[in-house]
Design a protein around this motif. Structure first.
Motif, PDB file in Angstrom:
ATOM      1  N   ALA A 251      48.384  43.722  39.481  1.00 51.16           N
ATOM      2  CA  ALA A 251      48.530  44.889  38.609  1.00 51.16           C
ATOM      3  C   ALA A 251      47.175  45.484  38.226  1.00 51.16           C
ATOM      4  N   TYR A 252      46.096  44.713  38.336  1.00 49.28           N
ATOM      5  CA  TYR A 252      44.769  45.225  37.986  1.00 49.28           C
ATOM      6  C   TYR A 252      44.218  46.202  39.024  1.00 49.28           C
ATOM      7  N   ALA A 253      44.876  46.304  40.184  1.00 54.93           N
ATOM      8  CA  ALA A 253      44.362  47.214  41.211  1.00 54.93           C
ATOM      9  C   ALA A 253      44.394  48.636  40.682  1.00 54.93           C
TER      10      ALA A 253
ATOM     11  N   PHE B 130      43.056  40.905  47.816  1.00 54.08           N
ATOM     12  CA  PHE B 130      41.924  40.889  46.883  1.00 54.08           C
ATOM     13  C   PHE B 130      42.410  41.230  45.489  1.00 54.08           C
ATOM     14  N   GLU B 131      41.889  40.501  44.512  1.00 56.43           N
ATOM     15  CA  GLU B 131      42.067  40.922  43.136  1.00 56.43           C
ATOM     16  C   GLU B 131      40.956  41.924  42.830  1.00 56.43           C
ATOM     17  N   ALA B 132      41.207  42.813  41.881  1.00 60.38           N
ATOM     18  CA  ALA B 132      40.195  43.823  41.564  1.00 60.38           C
ATOM     19  C   ALA B 132      38.897  43.166  41.119  1.00 60.38           C
ATOM     20  N   ASN B 133      38.985  41.955  40.543  1.00 64.17           N
ATOM     21  CA  ASN B 133      37.780  41.267  40.072  1.00 64.17           C
ATOM     22  C   ASN B 133      36.919  40.710  41.218  1.00 64.17           C
ATOM     23  N   GLY B 134      37.357  40.889  42.452  1.00 67.97           N
ATOM     24  CA  GLY B 134      36.504  40.518  43.585  1.00 67.97           C
ATOM     25  C   GLY B 134      36.867  39.208  44.260  1.00 67.97           C
TER      26      GLY B 134
ATOM     27  N   ALA C 278      48.770  37.393  29.091  1.00 71.23           N
ATOM     28  CA  ALA C 278      47.961  36.272  28.605  1.00 71.23           C
ATOM     29  C   ALA C 278      47.080  35.784  29.738  1.00 71.23           C
ATOM     30  N   SER C 279      45.795  35.568  29.442  1.00 74.16           N
ATOM     31  CA  SER C 279      44.893  35.012  30.454  1.00 74.16           C
ATOM     32  C   SER C 279      45.304  33.574  30.748  1.00 74.16           C
ATOM     33  N   GLY C 280      45.094  33.165  31.996  1.00 78.78           N
ATOM     34  CA  GLY C 280      45.354  31.772  32.355  1.00 78.78           C
ATOM     35  C   GLY C 280      44.078  30.945  32.366  1.00 78.78           C
ATOM     36  N   THR C 281      42.946  31.576  32.032  1.00 75.51           N
ATOM     37  CA  THR C 281      41.680  30.835  32.067  1.00 75.51           C
ATOM     38  C   THR C 281      40.907  30.905  30.755  1.00 75.51           C
ATOM     39  N   GLU C 282      41.285  31.853  29.887  1.00 73.30           N
ATOM     40  CA  GLU C 282      40.578  31.990  28.610  1.00 73.30           C
ATOM     41  C   GLU C 282      41.615  32.140  27.508  1.00 73.30           C
ATOM     42  N   ASP C 283      41.192  31.827  26.277  1.00 72.07           N
ATOM     43  CA  ASP C 283      42.138  31.897  25.178  1.00 72.07           C
ATOM     44  C   ASP C 283      42.213  33.335  24.641  1.00 72.07           C
TER      45      ASP C 283
ATOM     46  N   LEU D 224      27.850  37.713  42.473  1.00 75.73           N
ATOM     47  CA  LEU D 224      28.802  36.602  42.651  1.00 75.73           C
ATOM     48  C   LEU D 224      29.195  36.135  41.257  1.00 75.73           C
ATOM     49  N   ASP D 225      30.223  35.296  41.151  1.00 75.22           N
ATOM     50  CA  ASP D 225      30.520  34.680  39.861  1.00 75.22           C
ATOM     51  C   ASP D 225      29.971  33.245  39.861  1.00 75.22           C
ATOM     52  N   GLY D 226      30.274  32.492  38.812  1.00 74.28           N
ATOM     53  CA  GLY D 226      29.646  31.191  38.600  1.00 74.28           C
ATOM     54  C   GLY D 226      29.890  30.163  39.684  1.00 74.28           C
TER      55      GLY D 226
ATOM     56  N   PRO E 164      51.662  38.523  40.720  1.00 69.06           N
ATOM     57  CA  PRO E 164      50.971  38.140  39.492  1.00 69.06           C
ATOM     58  C   PRO E 164      49.531  37.709  39.791  1.00 69.06           C
ATOM     59  N   THR E 165      48.697  37.706  38.762  1.00 66.69           N
ATOM     60  CA  THR E 165      47.302  37.259  38.879  1.00 66.69           C
ATOM     61  C   THR E 165      47.231  35.809  39.360  1.00 66.69           C
ATOM     62  N   GLY E 166      46.197  35.498  40.098  1.00 67.65           N
ATOM     63  CA  GLY E 166      46.033  34.108  40.581  1.00 67.65           C
ATOM     64  C   GLY E 166      46.088  34.129  42.087  1.00 67.65           C
ATOM     65  N   VAL E 167      45.032  33.568  42.673  1.00 72.18           N
ATOM     66  CA  VAL E 167      44.897  33.627  44.116  1.00 72.18           C
ATOM     67  C   VAL E 167      46.103  33.026  44.830  1.00 72.18           C
ATOM     68  N   LYS E 168      46.665  31.974  44.215  1.00 72.48           N
ATOM     69  CA  LYS E 168      47.789  31.327  44.909  1.00 72.48           C
ATOM     70  C   LYS E 168      48.945  32.315  45.145  1.00 72.48           C
TER      71      LYS E 168
ATOM     72  N   ALA F 275      34.230  25.945  35.956  1.00 73.31           N
ATOM     73  CA  ALA F 275      34.967  26.903  35.131  1.00 73.31           C
ATOM     74  C   ALA F 275      34.566  28.312  35.541  1.00 73.31           C
ATOM     75  N   SER F 276      34.060  28.430  36.776  1.00 72.99           N
ATOM     76  CA  SER F 276      33.855  29.722  37.409  1.00 72.99           C
ATOM     77  C   SER F 276      33.197  30.767  36.508  1.00 72.99           C
ATOM     78  N   HIS F 277      33.970  31.786  36.099  1.00 71.42           N
ATOM     79  CA  HIS F 277      33.373  32.898  35.343  1.00 71.42           C
ATOM     80  C   HIS F 277      33.254  32.601  33.844  1.00 71.42           C
ATOM     81  N   ASN F 278      33.805  31.471  33.395  1.00 70.98           N
ATOM     82  CA  ASN F 278      33.816  31.187  31.951  1.00 70.98           C
ATOM     83  C   ASN F 278      32.398  30.897  31.429  1.00 70.98           C
TER      84      ASN F 278
ATOM     85  N   VAL G  77      44.419  37.501  25.288  1.00 73.57           N
ATOM     86  CA  VAL G  77      45.346  38.355  26.041  1.00 73.57           C
ATOM     87  C   VAL G  77      44.498  39.469  26.651  1.00 73.57           C
ATOM     88  N   ARG G  78      44.697  39.751  27.926  1.00 72.01           N
ATOM     89  CA  ARG G  78      43.922  40.815  28.572  1.00 72.01           C
ATOM     90  C   ARG G  78      44.731  42.111  28.553  1.00 72.01           C
ATOM     91  N   VAL G  79      44.036  43.204  28.301  1.00 69.86           N
ATOM     92  CA  VAL G  79      44.677  44.523  28.295  1.00 69.86           C
ATOM     93  C   VAL G  79      43.987  45.378  29.350  1.00 69.86           C
TER      94      VAL G  79
HETATM   95  C1  G16 Z   1      40.432  32.749  38.171  1.00 71.84           C
HETATM   96  C2  G16 Z   1      41.515  32.918  39.206  1.00 71.84           C
HETATM   97  C3  G16 Z   1      41.683  34.371  39.555  1.00 71.84           C
HETATM   98  C4  G16 Z   1      41.945  35.172  38.294  1.00 71.84           C
HETATM   99  C5  G16 Z   1      40.877  34.890  37.224  1.00 71.84           C
HETATM  100  C6  G16 Z   1      41.228  35.481  35.887  1.00 71.84           C
HETATM  101  O1  G16 Z   1      39.237  33.219  38.687  1.00 71.84           O
HETATM  102  O2  G16 Z   1      41.164  32.174  40.344  1.00 71.84           O
HETATM  103  O3  G16 Z   1      42.761  34.480  40.435  1.00 71.84           O
HETATM  104  O4  G16 Z   1      41.950  36.533  38.566  1.00 71.84           O
HETATM  105  O5  G16 Z   1      40.745  33.497  37.030  1.00 71.84           O
HETATM  106  O6  G16 Z   1      42.471  34.950  35.498  1.00 71.84           O
HETATM  107  P1  G16 Z   1      43.088  35.178  34.085  1.00 71.84           P
HETATM  108  O7  G16 Z   1      43.135  36.665  33.904  1.00 71.84           O
HETATM  109  O8  G16 Z   1      44.432  34.537  34.130  1.00 71.84           O
HETATM  110  O9  G16 Z   1      42.146  34.563  33.080  1.00 71.84           O
HETATM  111  P2  G16 Z   1      37.900  32.406  38.548  1.00 71.84           P
HETATM  112  O10 G16 Z   1      36.940  33.165  39.391  1.00 71.84           O
HETATM  113  O11 G16 Z   1      37.553  32.379  37.101  1.00 71.84           O
HETATM  114  O12 G16 Z   1      38.264  31.045  39.089  1.00 71.84           O
END
Ligand code: G16
Length: 539
Positions: free
Chosen positions: A335-337, A376-380, A503-508, A280-282, A357-361, A63-66, A510-512
Motif C-alpha cells: 500500500a505504500y507504493a 519492491f517495497e517503497a522503502n527500498g 501498526a508497525s511490525g518493527t517499531e512501537d 543502504l539501511d543498517g 501487506p507489508t513484509g517481504v515474506k 534490527a536493521s533500520h531501528n 502506528v504508521r500513517v
Molecule cells: C522490515 C521488513 C520490511 C518492512 C519494514 C518496516 O524492514 O523487512 O518488509 O517494510 O521492516 O515494517 P513495519 O512498517 O511493519 O515496521 P527492515 O529493513 O527494518 O528489516
C-alpha cells in the motif's frame, strides 16, 4: 539427568511483563530484553533444521533500520526465504513461555507435533550486524543452539542478504541448484562476475556515492569493490557513512530509512548537482537512490522507482530475446507504493500489479506465483524472482539472431546478479547501475519516467498499537471501530487523495501514509489522519 533445554532457559530468563511477537521481520525491540528470545530462537532454529532433515537454518541478529539501542533476530529457511508462518507462531509462543520447565516442555511438544527425531543432526548458521549488543546476543543464540545439540556455524559480521545467501548456498551445495560458494569471497565473486557480464561492455557514466548508514554494509561494500572491475571499466564508488567503530551512529541522520522518511539527503552529504547517490539501511537489505538537481532540489528514487526501472528493463530483455510469448512479468507492491508508480506499471509498462501487506515474506509469496516477479517495497526492500520453469525456458531458449543472443546473455547475467534468496541492497545497487548504463540514463532521465504524487509518512505513538487491525492488504482499518470512516472523510477532501494507517511490525508505533495532488494537501491529509489515529489510540 540434567535437562539442557531447561538449563539454558534458566541461564537466560525471560524478563517479566514483556509480551514478544515475531513481527514483520522477526523479533525486534530494545536489545537489553532480548537475551531469552535469542536463546529460544537457537532452540527453534535447531528444531526447524531437524524438521527439514538437518538442512541449515539461518539466524540473523539485526534490527536493521531501528535505532542503535534496539536489536532483533530473524530466522531464515533453507533456500534463504523468510521463516514459514507456522514457525513464526511457534517462535512467538516459545518466546513467551514463563519458566524453564515450560520452555523445555514446549520444545518437546514441538518435536512430537512435527514428528521430529531429536537425534537428527541439526545445522544453524548465524550472522549479525554491527550493533554493540550483537556479541552478547550471539552468545545467547549459541547457548540455545548448543543446548539443543545442533551444530552452529558463526559467520560473524554479515549483511542480512549475505546470511540468506550463505544459507541457500549451504543447502544447495553439490546439487543441480547450487547457488554459489558459501563464503564471503564466494558472494563477492558471484555478484561481481555477474555484474561484469550484465554490463555487456556498456559504460557507466559518473560515479556513485553510497551512504552505508554506519552499518555492516560499509565494510562489506568496501570488500565488494575490490572484486568489481577497475573504475575506468566499471563503476566508481565512494563509500560514505561507514563508521562501524562507533555503533551509536548506526542509522542516525543517514541510511535508507532516514532518506525515505525525511525525503532528504543525509545532512553529511556533500554531493554536487546530478551526482548519483544511494543509501543502504543498517543491515544492507534496503536501497534508495537520490540526487540534487542544478537548483539544489532533492529528488528521491525509492523502491517504487527501482521496481519500475527494473521491470521495464527486464520486460525489454524478455521481448528482445524472443521470449515474450511464453514469459509473463508482474510487479508486486504494498500500500505504500506511490499511486503514480502503480499507474505507470499498469498503463505504460502494461504489467499486472499485486498489492500485499507489508513484509517481504508477503511480497515474495505473491511474486513466486509469477514467471518473473519484480517485488519492491517503497522503502527500498525488494528483489526479482524467476520461477523454476522460467529459468528452464531461458536456459533452453535458442536465439534466432545475434541481437536476440545479446539480449538473452544480458538477461542470464541479470538472473545471476539478482540475489534470488532475498532483497539485497548491494546486488540491487549493481543491477540499477547496469540498467542505467544500458539505457544510457542519468538520474534525471530515470526521474522523468513519471511524476510521483507528493506523499508523507508519519509515525504516531499510541498506548497499544495492537488495537489497530487492518484488512485489504492493510489499506483499510477494521479496528478501532469507526476510524476508517473518519479517514475516508478526510481523503475525500483532497485531490487524488489516498491514506491509510497500520501498526508497525518493527517499531512501537502506528504508521500513517498519505498522498495527494499537491505537497500541501498530502501533508495536511497525513496530519489529519495522524490526529484521528492519535485520538483513537488514546481512547
Ligand atoms: C522490515 C521488513 C520490511 C518492512 C519494514 C518496516 O524492514 O523487512 O518488509 O517494510 O521492516 O515494517 P513495519 O512498517 O511493519 O515496521 P527492515 O529493513 O527494518 O528489516
Amino acid at each position: 539427568m540434567a535437562d539442557p533445554i531447561a538449563e539454558v532457559a534458566k541461564k537466560h530468563p525471560a524478563p517479566e511483563g514483556i509480551v514478544y511477537a515475531y513481527g514483520t521481520a522477526g523479533f525486534r525491540t530494545k536489545a537489553e530484553v532480548l537475551d531469552s528470545v535469542m536463546a529460544r530462537c537457537g532452540l527453534i532454529a535447531a528444531l526447524r533444521s531437524r524438521a527439514l532433515g538437518g538442512k541449515s537454518i539461518g539466524v540473523m541478529i539485526t534490527a536493521s533500520h531501528n535505532p542503535p539501542e534496539d536489536n532483533g533476530v530473524k530466522l531464515v529457511e533453507p533456500l534463504g526465504n523468510m521463516l514459514a508462518e507456522e514457525w513464526e507462531v511457534l517462535s512467538t509462543e516459545m518466546a513467551n513461555k514463563a519458566t524453564p520447565e515450560d520452555v523445555s516442555a514446549f520444545y518437546r511438544e514441538i518435536a512430537e507435533r512435527f514428528n521430529i527425531k531429536l537425534s537428527t543432526p541439526a545445522h544453524v548458521v548465524i550472522g549479525r550486524d554491527t550493533r554493540a549488543s550483537g556479541a552478547r546476543l550471539l552468545s545467547c543464540v549459541l547457548d540455545g543452539v548448543k543446548a539443543a545439540g545442533a551444530e552452529p556455524k558463526d559467520y560473524g559480521f554479515l549483511t542480512t542478504p549475505q546470511l540468506h545467501y550463505m544459507v541457500r548456498c549451504l543447502n544447495t551445495q553439490d546439487t543441480s541448484d547450487a547457488y554459489g560458494t558459501p563464503t564471503e569471497p564466494g558472494y563477492y565473486e558471484k555478484f561481481s562476475e555477474a555484474f561484469k557480464r550484465a554490463l555487456g561492455g556498456k559504460k557507466i557514466s559518473g560515479s556513485l556515492t553510497v551512504d552505508c548508514a554506519n552499518g555492516v554494509g560499509g565494510p562489506k561494500l568496501t570488500e565488494l569493490v575490490k572484486y568489481l572491475p577497475p573504475k575506468d571499466q566499471g563503476l566508481e564508488i565512494f563509500v560514505v557513512n561507514d563508521n562501524v567503530i562507533k555503533p551509536e551512529s548506526l542509522n542516525v541522520e543517514c541510511g535508507a530509512d532516514f532518506v525515505k522518511t525525511n525525503q532528504r539527503a543525509p545532512p553529511s552529504s556533500k554531493s554536487g548537482p546530478n551526482d548519483r547517490c544511494c543509501s543502504l539501511d543498517g543491515d544492507a537489505d534496503r536501497l534508495v537512490y537520490y540526487f540534487k538537481d542544478s537548483n539544489n532540489m532533492f529528488h528521491l528514487l525509492d523502491g517504487d522507482r527501482i521496481a519500475t526501472l527494473v521491470a521495464s528493463f527486464l520486460g525489454d530483455l524478455v521481448r528482445h530475446s524472443g521470449l515474450s510469448d511464453i514469459l509473463k512479468l508482474g510487479v508486486v507492491q504494498t500500500a505504500y507504493a506511490n499511486g503514480a508508480a502503480t499507474n505507470y506499471v499498469e498503463q505504460n509498462l502494461k504489467l499486472t500489479v499485486d498489492c500485499t501487506p507489508t513484509g517481504v515474506k508477503h511480497l515474495h509469496h505473491a511474486a513466486a506465483k509469477l514467471d518473473i516477479g519484480v517485488y519492491f517495497e517503497a522503502n527500498g526492500h525488494g528483489t526479482v524472482i524467476f520461477s523454476a520453469a522460467t529459468l528452464e525456458a531461458i536456459a533452453k531458449h535458442e536465439p534466432r539472431s545475434p541481437a536476440q543472443k545479446e539480449s538473452l546473455d544480458v538477461l542470464k547475467a541479470c538472473i545471476d546478479l539478482i540475489n534470488q534468496s532475498v532483497g539485497d541492497a548491494l546486488s540491487d545497487m549493481l543491477l540499477v547501475e547496469v540498467v542505467l548504463a544500458h539505457k544510457n540514463w542519468g538520474p534525471q532521465e530515470w526521474l522523468a519516467t513519471y511524476n510521483d504524487l507528493p506523499n508523507r509518512l508519519l509515525k504516531v505513538v499510541v498506548s497499544d498499537r495492537n488495537q489497530f487491525k487492518t484488512t485489504d492488504a492493510e489499506r483499510k482499518l477494521v479496528k478501532p471501530d469507526g476510524i476508517q470512516k473518519q479517514i475516508d472523510a478526510e481523503v475525500q477532501k483532497v485531490r487524488q487523495g489516498r491514506s491509510f494507517a497500520r501498526a508497525s511490525g518493527t517499531e512501537d508505533a502506528v504508521r500513517v501514509y498519505a498522498e495527494a495532488a499537491t505537497r500541501a494537501e498530502a501533508d495536511d491529509l497525513a496530519r489529519k489522519v495522524a490526529e484521528i489515529v492519535k485520538a483513537a489510540g488514546s481512547a
